[in-house]
Design a protein around this motif. Structure first.
Motif, mmCIF file in Angstrom:
data_model
loop_
_atom_site.group_PDB
_atom_site.id
_atom_site.type_symbol
_atom_site.label_atom_id
_atom_site.label_comp_id
_atom_site.label_asym_id
_atom_site.label_seq_id
_atom_site.Cartn_x
_atom_site.Cartn_y
_atom_site.Cartn_z
ATOM 1 N N ARG A 138 -2.409 50.002 4.320
ATOM 2 C CA ARG A 138 -3.876 50.146 4.214
ATOM 3 C C ARG A 138 -4.251 50.703 2.795
ATOM 4 N NH1 ARG A 138 -4.687 53.729 9.642
ATOM 5 N NH2 ARG A 138 -4.240 52.135 11.286
ATOM 6 N N GLY A 139 -5.414 50.228 2.374
ATOM 7 C CA GLY A 139 -5.958 50.868 1.008
ATOM 8 C C GLY A 139 -6.323 52.496 1.162
ATOM 9 N N ALA A 140 -6.669 52.592 0.181
ATOM 10 C CA ALA A 140 -6.882 54.283 0.059
ATOM 11 C C ALA A 140 -8.418 54.527 -0.359
ATOM 12 C CB ALA A 140 -6.058 55.050 -1.234
ATOM 13 N N ALA A 141 -9.048 55.433 0.172
ATOM 14 C CA ALA A 141 -10.394 55.480 -0.044
ATOM 15 C C ALA A 141 -10.724 56.161 -1.508
ATOM 16 C CB ALA A 141 -11.309 56.165 1.047
ATOM 17 N N ALA A 142 -9.871 57.053 -1.771
ATOM 18 C CA ALA A 142 -10.173 57.971 -3.062
ATOM 19 C C ALA A 142 -8.986 57.829 -3.974
ATOM 20 C CB ALA A 142 -10.181 59.309 -2.579
ATOM 21 N N ASN A 143 -8.272 56.744 -3.841
ATOM 22 C CA ASN A 143 -7.059 56.626 -4.816
ATOM 23 C C ASN A 143 -6.664 55.019 -5.046
ATOM 24 O OD1 ASN A 143 -4.980 57.136 -6.234
ATOM 25 N ND2 ASN A 143 -3.796 58.591 -4.801
ATOM 26 N N TRP A 144 -5.714 54.943 -6.006
ATOM 27 C CA TRP A 144 -5.377 53.375 -6.171
ATOM 28 C C TRP A 144 -4.456 53.355 -4.827
ATOM 29 C CZ3 TRP A 144 -8.567 51.478 -9.415
ATOM 30 C CH2 TRP A 144 -8.871 52.276 -10.606
ATOM 31 N N LYS A 145 -4.380 51.935 -4.245
ATOM 32 C CA LYS A 145 -3.672 51.441 -3.277
ATOM 33 C C LYS A 145 -2.310 51.515 -3.699
ATOM 34 C CE LYS A 145 -2.769 47.863 -0.060
ATOM 35 N NZ LYS A 145 -2.961 46.635 0.497
ATOM 36 N N ASN A 146 -1.230 52.248 -2.665
ATOM 37 C CA ASN A 146 0.277 52.043 -3.299
ATOM 38 C C ASN A 146 0.613 50.814 -2.929
ATOM 39 O OD1 ASN A 146 2.660 53.002 -4.259
ATOM 40 N ND2 ASN A 146 3.006 54.342 -2.401
ATOM 41 N N SER A 147 0.852 49.959 -3.760
ATOM 42 C CA SER A 147 1.295 48.319 -3.241
ATOM 43 C C SER A 147 2.324 47.979 -4.088
ATOM 44 C CB SER A 147 0.102 47.682 -3.488
ATOM 45 O OG SER A 147 -0.352 47.608 -5.088
ATOM 46 N N CYS A 148 3.180 48.876 -4.639
ATOM 47 C CA CYS A 148 4.516 48.424 -5.380
ATOM 48 C C CYS A 148 5.691 49.468 -5.236
ATOM 49 C CB CYS A 148 4.240 48.075 -6.920
ATOM 50 S SG CYS A 148 3.853 49.628 -7.741
ATOM 51 N N GLU A 149 6.855 49.294 -5.359
ATOM 52 C CA GLU A 149 7.905 49.987 -5.543
ATOM 53 C C GLU A 149 8.850 49.939 -6.490
ATOM 54 O OE1 GLU A 149 10.005 50.115 -1.614
ATOM 55 O OE2 GLU A 149 8.310 50.775 -0.557
ATOM 56 N N ASP A 150 9.674 50.630 -6.732
ATOM 57 C CA ASP A 150 10.765 50.399 -7.906
ATOM 58 C C ASP A 150 12.263 50.151 -7.226
ATOM 59 O OD1 ASP A 150 8.749 51.216 -9.712
ATOM 60 O OD2 ASP A 150 9.397 53.434 -9.979
ATOM 61 N N ILE A 151 12.825 49.497 -8.063
ATOM 62 C CA ILE A 151 14.301 49.316 -7.961
ATOM 63 C C ILE A 151 15.095 49.624 -9.312
ATOM 64 C CG2 ILE A 151 16.134 48.063 -7.142
ATOM 65 C CD1 ILE A 151 14.276 46.398 -5.766
ATOM 66 N N TRP A 152 15.663 50.639 -9.453
ATOM 67 C CA TRP A 152 16.373 51.016 -10.440
ATOM 68 C C TRP A 152 17.802 50.131 -10.995
ATOM 69 C CZ3 TRP A 152 14.528 53.396 -14.676
ATOM 70 C CH2 TRP A 152 13.163 54.350 -14.464
ATOM 71 N N PHE A 153 17.779 49.653 -11.781
ATOM 72 C CA PHE A 153 19.297 48.723 -12.106
ATOM 73 C C PHE A 153 20.082 49.519 -13.035
ATOM 74 C CE2 PHE A 153 21.025 44.967 -14.709
ATOM 75 C CZ PHE A 153 22.073 44.963 -14.061
ATOM 76 N N ALA A 154 21.351 49.763 -12.654
ATOM 77 C CA ALA A 154 22.207 50.575 -13.342
ATOM 78 C C ALA A 154 23.888 49.799 -13.230
ATOM 79 C CB ALA A 154 22.278 52.104 -12.908
ATOM 80 N N THR A 155 24.696 50.142 -14.165
ATOM 81 C CA THR A 155 26.012 49.681 -14.102
ATOM 82 C C THR A 155 26.888 50.973 -14.273
ATOM 83 O OG1 THR A 155 26.097 49.098 -16.448
ATOM 84 C CG2 THR A 155 25.394 47.547 -14.737
ATOM 85 N N ILE A 156 28.361 50.529 -14.011
ATOM 86 C CA ILE A 156 29.167 51.710 -14.224
ATOM 87 C C ILE A 156 29.419 51.806 -15.687
ATOM 88 C CG2 ILE A 156 31.580 52.332 -13.747
ATOM 89 C CD1 ILE A 156 29.819 52.773 -11.155
ATOM 90 N N GLY A 157 29.600 50.754 -16.038
ATOM 91 C CA GLY A 157 29.899 50.539 -17.779
ATOM 92 C C GLY A 157 29.102 49.568 -18.435
ATOM 93 N N ASN A 158 29.841 49.092 -19.515
ATOM 94 C CA ASN A 158 28.991 48.041 -20.352
ATOM 95 C C ASN A 158 29.616 46.733 -19.814
ATOM 96 O OD1 ASN A 158 27.127 49.548 -21.987
ATOM 97 N ND2 ASN A 158 28.941 50.200 -23.248
ATOM 98 N N ASP A 159 30.765 46.555 -19.182
ATOM 99 C CA ASP A 159 31.363 45.446 -18.737
ATOM 100 C C ASP A 159 30.819 45.234 -17.322
ATOM 101 O OD1 ASP A 159 32.719 42.957 -18.209
ATOM 102 O OD2 ASP A 159 34.690 44.070 -17.985
ATOM 103 N N TYR A 160 29.970 44.257 -17.274
ATOM 104 C CA TYR A 160 29.125 44.007 -15.782
ATOM 105 C C TYR A 160 28.759 42.565 -15.723
ATOM 106 C CZ TYR A 160 24.928 44.297 -18.320
ATOM 107 O OH TYR A 160 23.730 44.217 -19.024
ATOM 108 N N LYS A 161 28.438 41.930 -14.531
ATOM 109 C CA LYS A 161 27.912 40.709 -14.203
ATOM 110 C C LYS A 161 26.472 40.723 -14.420
ATOM 111 C CE LYS A 161 31.965 39.658 -11.041
ATOM 112 N NZ LYS A 161 32.382 39.251 -9.784
ATOM 113 N N PHE A 162 25.943 39.557 -14.885
ATOM 114 C CA PHE A 162 24.590 39.197 -14.762
ATOM 115 C C PHE A 162 24.400 37.541 -14.821
ATOM 116 C CE2 PHE A 162 20.060 38.586 -15.505
ATOM 117 C CZ PHE A 162 19.529 39.408 -14.467
ATOM 118 N N ASN A 163 24.338 37.063 -13.631
ATOM 119 C CA ASN A 163 24.377 35.544 -13.454
ATOM 120 C C ASN A 163 23.094 35.014 -13.662
ATOM 121 O OD1 ASN A 163 27.086 35.440 -12.932
ATOM 122 N ND2 ASN A 163 26.556 36.096 -10.888
#
Length: 303
Positions: A138-163
């Motif tokens: 639902r929308g919000a009457a007195a605020n901006w509608k909360n319509s997104c979420e975050d996903i943080w991307f992290a790695t153990i080190g500098n050697d990682y996969k990204f295809n």
């Protein structure tokens, strides 16, 4: 008693016979081998028994910092410091389960995103923040509608996969350029028209939150789309790699991993959710499709 659904409603339902049969599919404690294992247990109880360095990717979708019921338990909203301390009560212990090149994806909303970042920055290398449009509710009457979420991307080190090639976006070409020889310049053409494959960004508006007419839908209140997990898994793992989800919910991570030829391990404390996950994995053995993901190419919305 089973809910009575409309004929077109494809939300997963289980009979008592289904529950009896599927209850033998998952474990109630960490098994000797966690390969393709569903575990119905508390994460903190399971942590000491998990093997070292078995996972290529860790997906985290824990309870958000809200005053609500979750998995049959009541969670009381914490302040920023308390929520960060709660994350630190289990997150560092998970790091030993990851291979040196592993990637981490950590979900949250705007209220707890800062705490997630602070913990990740302390223990890992933070690479990016994905914002995905969660167009539901639902929308919000007195605020901006909360319509997104975050996903943080992290790695153990500098050697990682990204295809990169596995997650490029197919975009329609409106005004195609050509070289002096008349050949396509940075675009291609097939039976569906002219297009180019472009690098994916960190704002995703091509996802649909599961709803009643989608076969992947369950009654889980915060279920993630299979397509979302497909993007992350394809980018950060290769076929045969291992994906670990210690807050499995209704099993989306395990299902997407199975459909994409990866191994998985999921921990979930709610038995009903484990049954849903087991049922979805059973279906995935017959149906390898992921809605909105065709022929190995992600497509821009409305193209």
């Amino acid at each position: 008693m089973m809910k009575q659904r409309a004929q077109r409603n494809k939300t997963l339902t289980l009979s008592e016979a289904d529950r009896k049969r599927l209850s033998s599919v998952f474990y109630t404690k960490v098994p000797k081998t966690v390969n393709d294992a569903l575990i119905n247990a508390e994460l903190l109880d399971s942590l000491p028994s998990l093997p070292n360095q078995f996972a290529d990717m860790l997906f985290l979708d824990p309870p958000y910092n809200l005053d609500k019921n979750f998995n049959g338990f009541r969670f009381k909203k914490m302040d920023h410091a308390q929520y960060r301390a709660w994350i630190e009560s289990w997150f560092p212990a998970l790091l030993r389960t990851l291979k040196p090149h592993a990637s981490i994806y950590f979900c949250g909303d705007w209220k707890n995103s800062a705490a997630i970042f602070e913990v990740l920055e302390k223990y890992c290398v933070v690479r990016n923040r994905i914002v995905w449009q969660r167009e539901k509710g639902r929308g919000a009457a007195a605020n901006w509608k909360n319509s997104c979420e975050d996903i943080w991307f992290a790695t153990i080190g500098n050697d990682y996969k990204f295809n990169l090639d596995a997650v490029k976006i197919r975009k329609k070409v409106i005004a195609p350029y050509r070289t002096k020889d008349g050949e396509p310049k940075d675009w291609q053409e097939d039976a569906n028209g002219k297009f180019r494959l472009t690098c994916p960004g960190n704002f995703w508006d091509d996802l649909t939150v599961p709803y009643w007419s989608m076969p992947e839908n369950t009654d889980h209140p915060t279920q993630k789309p299979e397509k979302l997990l497909a993007k992350l898994i394809l980018a950060s793992t290769d076929p045969g790699d291992f994906v670990f989800d210690p807050f499995l919910g209704s099993g989306t991570t395990a299902v997407a991993a199975k459909k994409l030829g990866r191994h998985f391990c999921g921990i979930e404390m709610n038995q009903e959710y484990c049954l849903w996950a087991a049922a979805r994995l059973e279906r995935a053995a017959q149906d390898q499709t992921i809605q909105g993901f065709e022929d190995g190419i992600f497509k821009e919305r409305n193209t």
